[in-house]
Design a protein around this motif. Structure first.
Motif, PDB file in Angstrom:
ATOM      1  N   ARG A 384     -13.008   0.781  -2.269  1.00  0.00           N
ATOM      2  CA  ARG A 384     -13.881   0.552  -0.982  1.00  0.00           C
ATOM      3  C   ARG A 384     -13.498   1.038   0.513  1.00  0.00           C
ATOM      4  N   ALA A 385     -13.202   2.346   0.173  1.00  0.00           N
ATOM      5  CA  ALA A 385     -12.858   3.340   1.334  1.00  0.00           C
ATOM      6  C   ALA A 385     -14.140   3.962   2.128  1.00  0.00           C
ATOM      7  N   GLY A 407      -8.723   2.944   1.970  1.00  0.00           N
ATOM      8  CA  GLY A 407      -9.491   1.545   1.327  1.00  0.00           C
ATOM      9  C   GLY A 407      -8.351   0.271   1.323  1.00  0.00           C
ATOM     10  N   GLY A 447      -4.779   1.524   2.538  1.00  0.00           N
ATOM     11  CA  GLY A 447      -5.099   2.452   1.407  1.00  0.00           C
ATOM     12  C   GLY A 447      -3.855   2.867   0.473  1.00  0.00           C
TER      13      GLY A 447
END
Length: 482
Positions: A384-385, A407, A447
């Motif tokens: 979901r970056a 993310g 991330g």
């Protein structure tokens, strides 16, 4: 081989060892109580010995007091000086004090108390006679004393006192001898009992030592056997891990070769057939435009489907083996794939490629490309970056490929023990080239960062691929050792 996660049972000391320990402890406790009891008995016996000695000393002192009183009177009578009367004046008080102490000391001996009462009466009578002699001397002088001495029996009184003192001292010496014998007997009994208990305790300790020594030898043998088993297990695990790693790299190489072969066949044969079909459909459509417009329309729709099939074929071929990788090199292939990734996912992907790989290094190029491809696929599925950066740099003596996203980040469990096939596949590709692949948190712990470091010597990566001889040596194909 079986493994279990059940909790191991708590080890318990064997019953006979517990009994020996308790026995040894009880022996030591009994020995302590015995020593205390014997000490008290010896202390009592020693006190009685001292008491007997004090009685004898005080009896002798009584005799001395009476003799001193009598001697002081003689000096007084001869010299007519009252300075000689000192012992006779203090004799009565001292005698009474001594008799009081003797009554206390002889309280446990009725016969001695009886003798003491007789002695007390004799001494009082003797002291009374001495005091009367002083009064007679003061009134009548020395002549009256001489007259009294001629008719009195003073020597007999002193002899009675001496005799009674001797009797009492002798009886006290007998009591002292008896108590000494009792003391020696108690002492001997205490020594023998202590020696016996100590010998028994030493015997129990020796037995316990033998048991501990035997247990230690058994444990050492078990530990040695476990160590050997552990060493064998570790060597087996290392060997099996090496076999699986080599097999994995071999399968990766075979898979890439098979993908390349399929891509070529699809591109050449299927592409040629589809092109021929498209040309035939175009020619037939032109002929049917005037005579059968409906059929021409159907053929145009069929040609549209054919064109979609050609596009599908192209995507399949690109997935199997990117044509840009073989035609324009790794740099162009990565940039093109990142642009396609941005177009499909709407996630910004920046690329920074500072080194290009020779087209002849197909193994190195495809491995790095597949690492980028798998990383971006995982980012699409899980991260979901919003931004991704792909960097390929040459930092002596390695090539460094780094993919970073912003993310949600990889989980701690996956960091410690990655079990994803994609992550394991990327790691195996890096190992295939003699390099390493690390996975960690991204910038500011946000991330994920995937970093592959490949030695520059991997430019000759073909030599690192497992060949038939390598696989035979570890027994992964027919003809190798089992």
């Amino acid at each position: 081989m079986y493994f279990t996660v059940d909790q191991a049972p708590e080890p318990r000391l064997p019953l006979y060892k517990t009994v020996l320990c308790i026995t040894c402890a009880l022996l030591l406790v009994v020995n302590g109580f015995s020593l205390f009891h014997n000490l008290q008995a010896l202390k009592g016996s020693n006190f009685q010995l001292g008491q007997s000695a004090r009685v004898a000393d005080r009896l002798q002192y009584l005799n001395v007091l009476v003799l001193d009183a009598e001697s002081s009177l003689r000096g007084y009578f001869i010299s007519d000086s009252e300075t000689f009367l000192g012992p006779s004046k203090t004799a009565t008080a001292e005698v009474e004090s001594e008799f009081a102490d003797l009554e206390v000391l002889l309280a446990d001996s009725p016969s001695q108390l009886k003798n003491l009462a007789q002695l007390h009466a004799l001494v009082r009578r003797k002291l009374s006679i001495l005091n009367e002699s002083i009064d007679v001397y003061k009134q009548g002088g020395l002549e009256d004393i001489v007259k009294i001495a001629k008719v009195s029996d003073g020597r007999a009184a002193m002899d009675e006192i001496r005799l009674l003192v001797v009797i009492m001292v002798q009886e006290q010496n007998e009591i002292l001898a008896a108590r000494s014998a009792s003391f020696y007997h108690e002492y001997q009994k205490a020594v023998m009992l202590g020696i016996g208990i100590n010998l028994l305790a030493i015997l129990v300790l020796v037995m316990f030592y033998q048991l501990v020594r035997r247990s230690f030898k058994t444990r050492a043998a078990v530990e040695f056997a476990l160590q050997n088993a552990n060493d064998n297990l570790e060597s087996t695990v290392v060997k099996r891990t090496e076999q699986l790693s080599v097999l994995s790299r071999h399968l990766i190489s075979v898979s890439e070769e098979e993908k390349a072969r399929l891509a070529r066949e699809l591109h050449d044969e299927l592409g040629a057939n589809l092109t021929a079909i498209s040309m035939d459909l175009g020619a037939v459509t032109q002929q049917l435009l005037k005579t059968a417009p409906e059929l021409a329309a159907q053929l145009r729709r069929a040609k549209g489907t054919l064109l979609e099939t050609v596009e599908l074929k192209r995507r399949i071929v690109e997935d199997l083996r990117p044509s840009l990788l073989d035609n324009l090199g790794l740099c162009a292939a990565i940039e093109s794939y990142c642009e396609e990734f941005t177009r499909m996912t709407k996630v910004k992907c920046d690329t920074e490629i500072e080194v290009d790989i020779d087209h002849s290094e197909a193994t190195l190029s495809i491995a790095l490309f597949r690492i980028v491809q798998e990383s971006l696929t995982n980012i699409t599925k899980y991260a979901r970056a919003g931004n991704v950066s792909v960097t390929l740099k040459q930092v002596e003596p390695n090539l460094t490929l780094r993919i970073i996203d912003d993310g949600v980040g990889i989980t701690d469990e996956a960091l410690v023990k990655p079990m994803s096939h994609g992550l394991l596949g990327m790691r195996e590709r890096a190992l295939l080239l003699g390099g390493t692949l690390t996975i960690r948190r991204g910038r500011s712990e946000r991330g994920t960062c995937i970093e592959a470091m490949i030695p520059l010597s991997a430019a000759g990566a073909k030599a690192t691929q497992p060949g038939q001889s390598d696989l035979k040596e570890i027994g992964l194909i027919a003809g190798g050792p089992v």
